[in-house]
Design an enzyme around this catalytic site. Structure first.
Site, PDB file in Angstrom:
ATOM      1  N   HIS A  23      14.529  -3.965  -0.340  1.00  0.00           N
ATOM      2  CA  HIS A  23      14.768  -5.378   0.012  1.00  0.00           C
ATOM      3  C   HIS A  23      15.820  -5.983  -0.921  1.00  0.00           C
ATOM      4  CE1 HIS A  23      10.303  -5.480   1.412  1.00  0.00           C
ATOM      5  NE2 HIS A  23      11.056  -5.471   2.500  1.00  0.00           N
ATOM      6  N   LYS A  47      -2.159 -11.481   9.666  1.00  0.00           N
ATOM      7  CA  LYS A  47      -2.080 -10.277   8.830  1.00  0.00           C
ATOM      8  C   LYS A  47      -2.928 -10.464   7.584  1.00  0.00           C
ATOM      9  CE  LYS A  47       2.284  -7.846   9.629  1.00  0.00           C
ATOM     10  NZ  LYS A  47       3.537  -7.428   8.990  1.00  0.00           N
ATOM     11  N   SER A 134       7.013  -1.536   1.753  1.00  0.00           N
ATOM     12  CA  SER A 134       5.964  -2.220   0.976  1.00  0.00           C
ATOM     13  C   SER A 134       4.627  -1.527   1.218  1.00  0.00           C
ATOM     14  CB  SER A 134       5.857  -3.684   1.388  1.00  0.00           C
ATOM     15  OG  SER A 134       7.078  -4.337   1.196  1.00  0.00           O
TER      16      SER A 134
END
Ligand code: PNS
Length: 175
Positions: A23, A47, A134
């Site tokens: 990122h 989520k 991630s």
């Protein structure tokens, strides 16, 4: 055709749970391409993230501190509506592998249908970052694997704290 804006504002949206080296590389490259880059965390209540939106933003702010034209924000609802309110004309996304491309292409087409004035710009990740996500970083560190270099050092420390991983290991990490 839309006239070229004086300043190109781009949004880099995502979950960033947490920010990875992949990122960060994309943000650095995006900051050189656009006048302003807004890295924006999706507030997605459905989520179950490891870090809250506020914690994720805090980590992003620390990671992008050396880039004056990069801002950190969050959004909910439709990305293109948010992008319009921020006067952005570009949506920035990263592609690590062909498997990312299908999903990204689908989103880009949908976003173009919803907002024809918005361009999606996809940057390919560096080869060295092509396998970093991630999700995998969280899995590897929680199972005792080495994630050095995959996330910024201070993020590794935050992960160790959140996952209650050994203090000894944590102390060996320099911030
Ligand atoms: O890091 P992620 O989880 O791959 O990011 C996905 C994100 C945030 C870019 C995508 O889920 C999104 O844009 N959500 C906002 C809702 C929306 O606009 N949906 C339609 C997308 S075509």
């Amino acid at each position: 055709m839309q006239p070229k804006p004086d300043r190109v504002v781009a949004i880099y949206p995502g979950s960033f749970d947490p920010i990875t080296s992949g990122h960060l590389d994309l943000i650095e490259r995006g900051s050189r391409l656009f006048d302003q880059l807004i890295v924006s965390v999706l507030r997605n209540e459905s989520k179950e993230p490891l870090f809250s939106v506020e914690e994720r933003m805090e980590m992003l702010v620390e990671a992008v501190a050396h880039m004056p034209n990069v801002e950190v924000d969050c959004f909910n609802g439709l990305l293109i509506e948010y992008a319009r309110t921020r006067r952005a004309t570009v949506l920035l996304r990263g592609i690590r592998a062909v498997s990312d491309y299908e999903y990204e292409l689908q989103m880009a087409h949908m976003n173009r249908r919803l907002a024809p004035e918005m361009e999606t710009v996809m940057l390919t990740s560096r080869e060295a970052h092509s396998y970093i996500s991630s999700r995998l970083v969280k899995e590897v560190i929680s199972l005792g694997g080495d994630i050095r270099g995959l996330v910024p050092r201070f993020v590794e420390k935050r992960l160790r704290q959140r996952l209650h991983l050994g203090v000894q290991e944590e102390e060996s990490i320099q911030v």
